[in-house]
Each structure stands twice: as structure tokens, then as C-alpha cells.
Write a protein that holds these residues in place. Structure first.
Motif, mmCIF file in Angstrom:
data_model
loop_
_atom_site.group_PDB
_atom_site.id
_atom_site.type_symbol
_atom_site.label_atom_id
_atom_site.label_comp_id
_atom_site.label_asym_id
_atom_site.label_seq_id
_atom_site.Cartn_x
_atom_site.Cartn_y
_atom_site.Cartn_z
ATOM 1 N N GLU A 217 -8.729 1.330 -2.983
ATOM 2 C CA GLU A 217 -9.215 1.098 -1.664
ATOM 3 C C GLU A 217 -10.606 1.676 -1.552
ATOM 4 O O GLU A 217 -10.846 2.824 -1.914
ATOM 5 C CB GLU A 217 -8.256 1.676 -0.607
ATOM 6 C CG GLU A 217 -7.809 3.109 -0.894
ATOM 7 C CD GLU A 217 -6.683 3.557 0.021
ATOM 8 O OE1 GLU A 217 -6.848 3.559 1.252
ATOM 9 O OE2 GLU A 217 -5.614 3.914 -0.515
ATOM 10 N N HIS B 88 1.363 5.113 -2.342
ATOM 11 C CA HIS B 88 0.874 5.966 -3.437
ATOM 12 C C HIS B 88 2.064 6.598 -4.148
ATOM 13 O O HIS B 88 2.484 7.708 -3.853
ATOM 14 C CB HIS B 88 -0.104 7.001 -2.879
ATOM 15 C CG HIS B 88 -1.279 6.354 -2.226
ATOM 16 N ND1 HIS B 88 -2.310 5.805 -2.960
ATOM 17 C CD2 HIS B 88 -1.571 6.104 -0.926
ATOM 18 C CE1 HIS B 88 -3.188 5.260 -2.132
ATOM 19 N NE2 HIS B 88 -2.770 5.423 -0.890
ATOM 20 N N HIS C 207 0.871 -1.188 0.000
ATOM 21 C CA HIS C 207 0.000 0.000 0.000
ATOM 22 C C HIS C 207 0.901 1.229 0.000
ATOM 23 O O HIS C 207 1.409 1.635 1.039
ATOM 24 C CB HIS C 207 -0.908 -0.010 1.242
ATOM 25 C CG HIS C 207 -1.968 1.057 1.209
ATOM 26 N ND1 HIS C 207 -3.213 0.879 1.755
ATOM 27 C CD2 HIS C 207 -1.969 2.322 0.701
ATOM 28 C CE1 HIS C 207 -3.937 1.975 1.590
ATOM 29 N NE2 HIS C 207 -3.197 2.875 0.961
ATOM 30 N N PHE D 242 -6.755 6.076 -5.075
ATOM 31 C CA PHE D 242 -7.286 6.828 -3.941
ATOM 32 C C PHE D 242 -7.575 8.252 -4.376
ATOM 33 O O PHE D 242 -7.619 8.547 -5.567
ATOM 34 C CB PHE D 242 -6.289 6.766 -2.769
ATOM 35 C CG PHE D 242 -6.899 7.089 -1.426
ATOM 36 C CD1 PHE D 242 -8.078 6.487 -1.015
ATOM 37 C CD2 PHE D 242 -6.298 8.000 -0.567
ATOM 38 C CE1 PHE D 242 -8.648 6.773 0.219
ATOM 39 C CE2 PHE D 242 -6.858 8.297 0.683
ATOM 40 C CZ PHE D 242 -8.035 7.685 1.069
HETATM 41 ZN ZN LIG Z 1 -4.037 4.744 0.729
#
Ligand SMILES: [Zn+2]
Length: 303
Positions: free
Chosen positions: A107, A10, A8, A35
Motif C-alpha cells: 500500500e 497483515h 487487506h 506495510f
Molecule cells: Zn494495511
């Protein structure tokens, strides 16, 4: 050399220095969940281009530093509250969910636990079943305990197998229920906060390594792209067995996201050597006369 997966992170908001440091610390694969971007998008085209970046340029950019990049596709819970836009995003998602390197729907879940969030969470659980992908659940930062329970209740209501669902951003208050109900429990290590590496070590000591996953969730906020290897090293220092370190910082993430059929250990064990002379759509990671890094077979560390 140890290998880690950060399941996880970004990466669109991180620099090439981060990529270099991550690879040096042993991170071989990453998963970038779709996200929000810190401010709400106003057009469906912004989502489309963002999703294309996740499966396109960012995947290429990671490869230029020796890291295999996967992603998840989804409409995040914050932006689910813009209903007319959210409806348009839902039309895009099936197309992107089927792209190479997409390992889950996520997510998704709740932010403020509104009616609109609930509606689009449920629609995306159905999408995950349709396309046969695991689910990555973002649990709310406010009213976390209630939101986490509700996320699992609704996933079960839609017939999701808990073994296909990762519940993320856990803490000491939520972990027991998540594990007891058979879901995967992911933990985000936030620097300078209560959910730091020290507390993570205590959780692994108490609950063991089964179905527990460590990640950095590093993005454009104050975060640490090296949180996974740093936590692993702290676990070792505190006497946690190597097997447990490997499960929580590598193997468990591979097991659940591998259910997608898109993620295999050979993707990094047998990856081609780094070749920065490569371009994607005519664009390279190099600037103004920089010398490309090209690894020969002799530069590869054999496992
Ligand atoms: Zn996240």
C-alpha cells in the motif's frame, strides 16, 4: 457455504487460531499488503526479508490452513520519509513485484503528506505501470479528505486508469468522490470505532455495491480478522441483497486484483487438499509431536 476474500490483512502478525477461524467463517483468499511493522526499519535487508516472507513463508503458512495468500509490494508512506533507505528499497521493488502471487503495488500513498512521501508515491505509480499491476492506495488517517483527493489527483497525473486503482480506508466523507472519479473504494472495518460494520452497511445501502470493497486491515493492533464475514452477515440481517453482499465481500476484490493475472477463482476452487505434513525450507507449522491435518478428497466441500 459463502465464500469471502479479505483483500487487506497483515497476516504475519496473526496466529494460526486466526487462520483456522477465518477459514471456518468462509474466507478462502487473502491479500497481504506490504506495510510498516509498527517501528521503523533501519536496514534495507529488513525490507528484503519482509518481502521474501510475504511471497514465501506466509503464503505457505496460509495454505496449511486452506487459505490462498496473495500480497502487494511497495514502500509504505511512513518509511518513505527515511530517504536514503527508501531509495534502496526502490531498487528491490521491481524484483519482488514480479514474484508469484503479487497482485498489486501497495500500500502506497500519503501519511503526513510530506515531500518525500510524494516523491516515492509517484515513483511507485510509475513502477506499477512498468510491471502492469493494479495499485493499492493507503489514505492518511490525518487530514483524510485532502489526502484522498490528492492521492487520486496524482494517480491521474501519472496516467493511471482509475479502474486499476483501489483507494483504501475510505469513510463517509471520501466515498462519493472516489466512486464518482471511477476508482475502487475500499473500507477497513475497525472494531470499536466509527468505521464499524454498522456504518459499512449504511454505505452499501446508500451507494450500492459497485466498486465497493470491505476489508479488515487486521494487523498487530486492535483489529478483527473476521471483520469481512461479520460485516457480510450484518448486511444480510439488515436486508441487503445477497448479490450486493457477494460483490462487496468477494467479487469486486477478485475483479480488480485479478487484473494482475495472478489471482484466479480456481486457485481456491481447485486448491489441493490441506496437507500439514508439507514443509517449506524444512519448516512446518507443527510443533512437538502434533498430528498433521491431512484432508482426503472426502473432506472437501464441493462448490
Ligand atoms: Zn494495511
Amino acid at each position: 457455504m459463502e465464500m469471502y476474500i479479505d483483500p487487506h490483512i497483515h497476516l504475519v502478525s496473526r496466529t494460526t487460531d486466526d487462520y483456522e477461524a477465518m477459514r471456518k467463517a468462509g474466507i478462502v483468499a487473502t491479500i497481504e499488503p506490504a506495510f510498516w511493522l509498527g517501528q521503523p526499519r533501519t536496514e534495507v535487508g529488513s525490507f528484503k526479508d519482509y518481502f521474501s516472507t510475504l511471497v514465501g513463508w506466509e503464503r505457505f503458512r496460509a495454505s496449511q490452513f486452506g487459505i490462498v495468500h496473495y500480497c502487494t509490494m511497495g514502500l509504505n508512506s511512513k518509511e518513505a520519509n527515511n530517504v536514503p533507505l527508501a531509495e534502496q528499497v526502490m531498487e528491490l521493488l521491481p524484483l519482488y513485484a514480479g514474484k508469484e502471487g503479487v497482485v498489486a503495488i501497495g500500500e502506497i500513498g500519503y501519511d503526513d503528506q510530506t515531500e518525500a512521501e510524494d516523491r516515492f508515491y509517484r515513483l511507485q505509480l510509475e513502477l506499477a505501470k512498468d510491471v502492469n499491476l493494479p495499485v493499492l492506495i493507503h489514505t492518511p488517517h490525518r487530514d483524510k479528505k485532502k489526502g484522498t483527493t490528492r492521492s487520486m489527483d496524482v494517480a491521474e497525473e501519472h496516467g493511471m486508469d482509475p479502474g486499476w486503482v483501489v483507494v483504501d480506508h475510505n469513510n463517509e466523507e471520501t466515498v462519493k468522490e472516489v466512486l464518482d472519479r471511477g476508482f475502487w473504494a475500499a473500507f477497513t472495518i475497525y472494531p470499536h470505532t466509527k468505521m464499524g460494520s454498522e456504518r459499512m452497511v449504511e454505505i452499501v445501502k446508500q451507494y450500492g455495491p459497485e466498486r465497493i470493497i470491505v476489508n479488515s486491515a487486521a494487523d498487530w493492533g486492535i483489529s478483527d480478522p473476521l471483520a469481512v464475514p461479520k460485516t457480510a452477515n450484518l448486511m444480510r440481517k439488515k436486508g441487503i441483497p445477497e448479490k450486493h453482499v457477494r460483490l462487496t465481500t468477494y467479487q469486486n476484490a477478485l475483479a480488480v486484483f485479478g487484473l494482475s493475472g495472478q489471482m484466479h477463482e480456481d486457485d481456491w476452487l481447485k486448491a489441493p487438499p490441506i496437507d500439514q505434513t508439507k514443509k517449506l525450507g524444512g519448516n512446518s507449522v507443527l510443533r512437538g509431536g502434533q498430528v498433521p491435518r491431512v484432508e482426503g478428497p472426502a473432506d472437501r466441500v464441493e462448490n
